[in-house]
Design a protein around this motif. Structure first.
Motif, PDB file in Angstrom:
ATOM      1  N   SER A 227       0.990  -1.087  -0.339  1.00 30.71           N
ATOM      2  CA  SER A 227       0.215   0.384   0.011  1.00 30.71           C
ATOM      3  C   SER A 227       1.103   1.366   0.261  1.00 30.71           C
ATOM      4  O   SER A 227       0.663   2.252  -0.711  1.00 30.71           O
ATOM      5  CB  SER A 227      -0.909  -0.247   1.283  1.00 30.71           C
ATOM      6  OG  SER A 227      -1.617  -0.851   1.169  1.00 30.71           O
ATOM      7  N   PHE A 228       2.228   1.329   0.580  1.00 35.75           N
ATOM      8  CA  PHE A 228       3.291   1.970   0.588  1.00 35.75           C
ATOM      9  C   PHE A 228       3.297   2.689  -0.802  1.00 35.75           C
ATOM     10  O   PHE A 228       3.729   3.803  -0.992  1.00 35.75           O
ATOM     11  CB  PHE A 228       3.655   1.999   1.844  1.00 35.75           C
ATOM     12  CG  PHE A 228       5.178   3.148   2.357  1.00 35.75           C
ATOM     13  CD1 PHE A 228       4.885   4.063   2.876  1.00 35.75           C
ATOM     14  CD2 PHE A 228       5.975   3.031   1.743  1.00 35.75           C
ATOM     15  CE1 PHE A 228       5.189   5.302   2.753  1.00 35.75           C
ATOM     16  CE2 PHE A 228       7.170   3.834   1.457  1.00 35.75           C
ATOM     17  CZ  PHE A 228       6.579   5.055   2.205  1.00 35.75           C
ATOM     18  N   LEU A 229       3.337   1.518  -0.885  1.00 34.26           N
ATOM     19  CA  LEU A 229       4.024   1.574  -2.627  1.00 34.26           C
ATOM     20  C   LEU A 229       3.395   2.317  -3.571  1.00 34.26           C
ATOM     21  O   LEU A 229       3.650   2.167  -4.730  1.00 34.26           O
ATOM     22  CB  LEU A 229       4.914  -0.124  -2.665  1.00 34.26           C
ATOM     23  CG  LEU A 229       5.760  -0.287  -2.427  1.00 34.26           C
ATOM     24  CD1 LEU A 229       6.435  -1.313  -2.639  1.00 34.26           C
ATOM     25  CD2 LEU A 229       6.944   1.288  -2.415  1.00 34.26           C
ATOM     26  N   GLY A 230       1.739   2.097  -3.223  1.00 36.93           N
ATOM     27  CA  GLY A 230       0.915   2.319  -4.192  1.00 36.93           C
ATOM     28  C   GLY A 230       0.679   1.437  -5.007  1.00 36.93           C
ATOM     29  O   GLY A 230      -0.739   1.495  -5.442  1.00 36.93           O
ATOM     30  N   LEU A 231       0.702   0.231  -4.616  1.00 38.99           N
ATOM     31  CA  LEU A 231       0.489  -1.257  -5.511  1.00 38.99           C
ATOM     32  C   LEU A 231      -0.796  -1.373  -4.591  1.00 38.99           C
ATOM     33  O   LEU A 231      -1.356  -2.318  -5.373  1.00 38.99           O
ATOM     34  CB  LEU A 231       1.794  -1.728  -5.575  1.00 38.99           C
ATOM     35  CG  LEU A 231       1.821  -1.477  -6.277  1.00 38.99           C
ATOM     36  CD1 LEU A 231       3.830  -2.693  -6.493  1.00 38.99           C
ATOM     37  CD2 LEU A 231       2.598  -2.356  -7.868  1.00 38.99           C
ATOM     38  N   GLY A 232      -1.235  -1.281  -3.024  1.00 41.58           N
ATOM     39  CA  GLY A 232      -2.267  -2.754  -2.407  1.00 41.58           C
ATOM     40  C   GLY A 232      -3.644  -1.608  -2.198  1.00 41.58           C
ATOM     41  O   GLY A 232      -4.020  -1.030  -3.472  1.00 41.58           O
ATOM     42  N   VAL A 233      -3.575  -1.140  -1.454  1.00 41.87           N
ATOM     43  CA  VAL A 233      -4.931  -0.107  -1.144  1.00 41.87           C
ATOM     44  C   VAL A 233      -5.176   1.036  -1.709  1.00 41.87           C
ATOM     45  O   VAL A 233      -3.990   1.975  -1.507  1.00 41.87           O
ATOM     46  CB  VAL A 233      -5.368  -0.378   0.411  1.00 41.87           C
ATOM     47  CG1 VAL A 233      -6.772   1.019   0.627  1.00 41.87           C
ATOM     48  CG2 VAL A 233      -5.219  -1.340   0.838  1.00 41.87           C
ATOM     49  N   GLN A 234      -6.307   1.270  -2.613  1.00 39.75           N
ATOM     50  CA  GLN A 234      -6.471   2.088  -3.217  1.00 39.75           C
ATOM     51  C   GLN A 234      -7.407   3.681  -3.019  1.00 39.75           C
ATOM     52  O   GLN A 234      -8.447   2.618  -2.140  1.00 39.75           O
ATOM     53  CB  GLN A 234      -6.976   2.403  -4.735  1.00 39.75           C
ATOM     54  CG  GLN A 234      -5.526   0.855  -5.390  1.00 39.75           C
ATOM     55  CD  GLN A 234      -4.605   1.737  -5.933  1.00 39.75           C
ATOM     56  OE1 GLN A 234      -4.253   3.256  -5.844  1.00 39.75           O
ATOM     57  NE2 GLN A 234      -3.379   1.480  -5.250  1.00 39.75           N
ATOM     58  N   ALA A 235      -7.191   4.710  -2.809  1.00 40.56           N
ATOM     59  CA  ALA A 235      -7.663   5.822  -2.278  1.00 40.56           C
ATOM     60  C   ALA A 235      -9.051   5.423  -3.139  1.00 40.56           C
ATOM     61  O   ALA A 235      -9.843   4.977  -4.666  1.00 40.56           O
ATOM     62  CB  ALA A 235      -7.615   6.897  -2.856  1.00 40.56           C
ATOM     63  N   PRO A 236     -10.441   5.711  -2.248  1.00 36.03           N
ATOM     64  CA  PRO A 236     -10.541   6.349  -0.860  1.00 36.03           C
ATOM     65  C   PRO A 236     -10.416   5.339  -0.204  1.00 36.03           C
ATOM     66  O   PRO A 236     -10.570   5.909   1.116  1.00 36.03           O
ATOM     67  CB  PRO A 236     -12.066   6.927  -1.501  1.00 36.03           C
ATOM     68  CG  PRO A 236     -12.942   6.054  -2.334  1.00 36.03           C
ATOM     69  CD  PRO A 236     -12.041   5.842  -3.285  1.00 36.03           C
ATOM     70  N   GLN A 237     -10.624   4.397  -0.441  1.00 38.67           N
ATOM     71  CA  GLN A 237      -9.984   3.238   0.860  1.00 38.67           C
ATOM     72  C   GLN A 237      -8.674   2.995   1.494  1.00 38.67           C
ATOM     73  O   GLN A 237      -7.767   3.717   0.321  1.00 38.67           O
ATOM     74  CB  GLN A 237     -10.177   2.045   0.413  1.00 38.67           C
ATOM     75  CG  GLN A 237     -11.030   1.554   0.302  1.00 38.67           C
ATOM     76  CD  GLN A 237     -11.405  -0.242  -0.281  1.00 38.67           C
ATOM     77  OE1 GLN A 237     -10.477  -1.059  -1.340  1.00 38.67           O
ATOM     78  NE2 GLN A 237     -12.136  -1.245   0.422  1.00 38.67           N
TER      79      GLN A 237
END
Lengths: 640, 247
Positions: A227-237
């Motif tokens: 998620s930190f790398l942007g590959l995991g959970v996406q906004a708005p989550q």
């Protein structure tokens, strides 16, 4: 006798042990952490959900204040509330990925056992290749395959956990699939799937659960990473990793906002680790004992008077030897014996009678938690406890010769080490002596054999080498603990002959411990019979058949089928079972199984008393023996 | 009632031949003792009969019919040497015995389990215990009950008393002999202890280096051994008293 606590049941059910572990500080901490985590995950979004999502353009990027404990983000949302709310999603995704990993690992791990040989090998090989793949690379690869987003990341991390879990399960099931009970089930025609569900899975449950909790901690970290790398959970989550990503830019402005999600990850990971520890403790040998009691001090008892027969000529003098364990069990309960110079003494008894511990106590080799106490242990005039003689004048031969030789060292080297360490020989001298000793135990072409490693020897030859090792010094006593039990019948005889020969040639005394009366009868002159930690009879070998005075000895002799036993009669048996080391210790230990037992036997313990010439027996009703009149125990002892 | 016939059984592991061309007949309702030193292939032969060792060549016939590669509950059952390894530590004694029973109703099953436990002298109320609550001798009785519950025509006993104490060995041997006479199964009794084999067997077979070297009625083989291996084994039986050595 001091009161002995009842022994802790060593193998209670897992549930029982789990409950016991939960009462330890570790268990309480783990349980509390789990409850807190669960409460936050369930109630967090309900209580703080609205606040976490409320955009407030008047309070953008504020620092810590009373209204916003951890400040606000670039849309003016309360960061503290967002960290709390993110708990649910972070945990959900972690647990789902763990379930995927564990279930997939179990399926793949068990597959080789269920599938045929060829398919099984394919699965094993595939898992092997996947395990070799770098973990992080595998996750990133899968994350790209499954697509960006929380579901994709969950599958990626779950699937990435599968190979290591599968490898663990494979290893565990392979050892269980090779066990006798699985073989028995196969013969009974139990199907493959029933085999897995009834025999394999229950027996790997504990280590699997432990692995799952450890994996969960790792997965939480991987998820936050993705998620930190942007590959995991996406906004708005958002989960903790995503929050970390959002706040990291402002770490110099508002450090607490960036650190809070990190702290949440660490604490949750620790909780998983604690749960794993609880499982490990409950399933393993580390399970806490239900009750631990230091052994009562023996010295508080009035010391028994030394026997007047402490003969000058005796090589070994042992008086009131006791071997106890920290939980209060006593395996050897007051053994007194003497071994004369050059005497061959047999020590027989059934498993659990304390015969091996007695021998180990003489060599000062009682394994760790055991405690040795004795009024007297002298060997050749010296106190053995302060001045051990192992290696020089005291030699020890164990049951399993493979286990008593170092597989990595050449046999000759292992022998010469004895001479170098204990006798101060030079290397060349020691080597020459080793070869000489190997030929003394009739190992053919000893010089060549000395250069070989133990695995190149046959079982009988290994045992000879161990005996040769004992002969490197000038042993006055050889202690042989079940030296032939692990050997083939045809070799057994040769080793016994060798022991007898060593004795005549070196004049060493022999203490031969065995469960097999026939083995002892072949080599020894005198036999001590042990039962429940005590010597119950001391008799010459010639008296074993027909002349034994103790009902136990007679029963033991009668129970052995020989080449002259009438096949049409029943074999003699001894009803009941021997007492456990921690059982109540009143009266004669053999009384519950003895046909001759009376009330006196059950209430007062008979002492070992002498009769005839050099014979001793501990029995109120010895068969055919006329005991001296003063055999009644001292009053004080009878009352205690 | 069944007989067991082995025809030219050969077991190979790679290049190593563990059992070579063994022919043996265990007539119905009788006991054949199989003796030999360690590595003689006696245990491997027993395992091969129940399919736990790969048969490279030869046939196993029960009542004249080829056992082949059939699945399911076999007519031949085996009792293992080590009772500490042959029972699942997670399974209750009752469940272990029940596993051998044909599928029936729950009530019928528990009465059968109780009957077999009773048969081997274990109190049926102990069916709920796991093996770790039992002694070695009791475990071996349970293993025996499990094998018998499969109603075998032939029972193979592989060194079943060598892990037990002498006082327990007697009880297990008595039980085995009594059950064999009562239920009438044929038995292949594998042991290195000639005294024990002599006590139980009608016929003795001797193995050495994978081959069957001698086979005949117990009395004849032990009185007038023909093969050197048999003589060696006889000479190696330890006796308690020197008096017995002479006889």
């Amino acid at each position: 006798m001091p009161h002995l606590p009842s022994p802790s049941v060593p193998s209670s059910s897992l549930l029982h042990r789990l409950r016991r572990t939960l009462r330890t500080p570790l268990g309480v901490t783990a349980l509390t952490a789990c409850i807190v985590l669960a409460v936050v995950a369930v109630l967090g979004p309900m209580l703080f959900g609205a606040e976490a999502d409320r955009v407030d353009t008047n309070a953008i990027d504020q620092g810590s204040s009373m209204a916003h404990l951890l400040g606000t983000d670039d849309l003016g949302r309360d960061i503290a509330a967002r960290v709390v709310v993110a708990t649910r999603l972070s945990l959900e995704l972690t647990l789902q990925a763990t379930v995927i990993g564990v279930v997939g690992g179990l399926l793949l791990g068990v597959a080789p056992t269920v599938l045929g040989r060829r398919l099984g090998r394919l699965v094993t090989a595939t898992v092997g290749v996947l395990v070799a793949f770098p973990g992080l690379l595998f996750v990133l690869f899968l994350a790209t395959v499954f697509g960006v987003g929380s579901t994709g990341a969950m599958f990626a991390i779950g699937v990435a956990t599968v190979p290591s879990m599968a490898r663990l399960v494979q290893n565990m099931t392979a050892s269980i699939a090779g066990s006798d009970y699985v073989a028995a089930a196969r013969i009974l025609g139990v199907g493959r799937f029933r085999l897995v569900s009834r025999h394999l899975l229950p027996n790997i449950a504990e280590p699997s659960a432990l692995f799952a909790t450890q994996a969960a901690a790792g997965i939480l970290l991987s998820f936050s990473g993705l998620s930190f790398l942007g590959l995991g959970v996406q906004a708005p989550q958002y989960d903790w990793g995503r929050l970390l990503n959002e706040q990291l830019n402002g770490i110099y402005v508002n450090p607490v906002a960036a650190l809070a999600p990190g702290v949440a990850v660490v604490l949750t990971g620790l909780t998983f680790g604690l749960v794993g520890e609880v499982f490990a403790k409950a399933s393993g040998r580390r399970a806490p004992l239900s009750r631990q009691q230091p052994p009562s001090e023996q010295s508080a008892m009035a010391p028994a008077p030394l026997p007047d027969e402490s003969a000058e000529g005796a090589l070994v003098q042992v008086h009131d030897l006791r071997v106890g364990f920290p939980d209060g069990r006593e395996a050897v309960r007051g053994v007194s014996l003497t071994i004369g110079h050059g005497e061959a003494l047999g020590l027989v008894g059934e498993s659990g009678s304390g015969k091996s511990l007695t021998a180990l106590a003489l060599a000062d080799l009682v394994p760790h938690p055991g405690r040795v106490q004795a009024a007297e242990i002298t060997f050749d005039g010296h106190d053995l406890r302060s001045d051990p003689h192992l290696g020089t004048t005291l030699a020890m031969v164990f049951q399993d010769p493979m286990a008593s030789l170092n597989p990595a060292l050449r046999v000759g080297r292992q022998l010469s080490e004895v001479a170098e360490v204990h006798l101060g020989s030079t290397r060349a001298q020691a080597r020459a002596r080793a070869v000489d000793r190997l030929s003394a135990v009739r190992i053919p072409s000893a010089a060549r054999r000395a250069r070989q490693r133990p695995h190149e020897y046959s079982g009988g030859m290994r045992q000879r080498a161990v005996i040769a090792m004992g002969l490197m010094g000038e042993p006055k006593l050889v202690i042989a603990d079940e030296p032939t039990t692990a050997l083939d019948v045809t070799v057994q005889q040769q080793v016994l002959d060798l022991l007898a020969e060593v004795r005549t040639e070196t004049g060493a005394a022999l203490l031969l411990i065995s469960h097999d009366l026939a083995v002892v009868a072949q080599v020894c002159e005198r036999v001590l019979v042990m039962y429940a930690g005590r010597i119950v009879e001391d008799l010459p070998v010639a008296e074993l058949v027909g002349g034994a005075a103790h009902p136990y000895t007679r029963a033991l002799v009668g129970a052995i089928p020989t080449m002259t036993t009438d096949p049409n009669t029943e074999l003699a048996t001894i009803p009941g079972r021997p007492p456990e080391p921690g059982d109540a210790d009143q009266g004669c230990s053999f009384a519950p199984r003895c046909a001759l037992a009376t009330d006196r036997c059950r209430s007062t313990r008979p002492e070992l008393v002498g009769f005839d010439t050099g014979r001793r027996v501990a029995c109120w009703h010895p068969v055919g023996a006329v005991l001296p009149l003063d055999v009644r125990p001292v009053d004080a002892e009878a009352a205690s | 009632m069944s007989s067991l016939e082995l025809r030219g059984i050969t077991v190979r592991y790679g290049r190593f031949t563990a059992v070579e061309n063994v022919d043996l007949l265990v007539p119905e309702g009788t006991v054949t003792g199989l003796v030999g030193g360690s590595g003689s292939g006696k245990s491997t032969l027993g395992k091969a009969v129940v399919g736990l060792a790969p048969i490279t060549a030869g046939q196993v016939l029960v009542d004249g019919g080829d056992l082949g590669r059939r699945r399911g509950r076999g007519p031949v059952q085996l009792v293992f040497q080590n009772p500490y390894a042959s029972l699942d530590p997670r399974m209750t004694v009752g469940a272990a015995v029940a596993e051998a029973l044909p599928r029936t109703g729950r009530a019928a099953r528990s009465t059968e389990v109780a009957r077999y436990l009773e048969l081997v002298g274990i109190d049926p109320s102990r069916a709920v215990l796991t093996p770790d609550a039992l002694s070695g001798g009791q475990r071996q009785r349970v293993a025996l009950a499990r094998a018998l519950a499969a109603r075998p025509g032939v029972l193979i006993a592989d060194e079943i008393t060598s892990a037990l104490d002498v006082s327990v060995q007697g009880a297990v041997l008595n039980l085995l002999r009594e059950l064999q006479r009562e239920l009438g199964f044929a038995m292949l009794f594998i042991s290195h202890n000639l005294a024990v084999v002599r006590y139980l067997s009608d016929q003795v077979a001797v193995m050495d280096e994978g081959r069957l070297v001698e086979c005949g009625p117990t009395d004849r083989v032990l009185r007038q051994p023909e093969h050197a291996t048999t003589r060696t084994l006889l000479a190696c039986v330890p006796t308690i008293s020197p008096a017995e050595e002479a006889s």
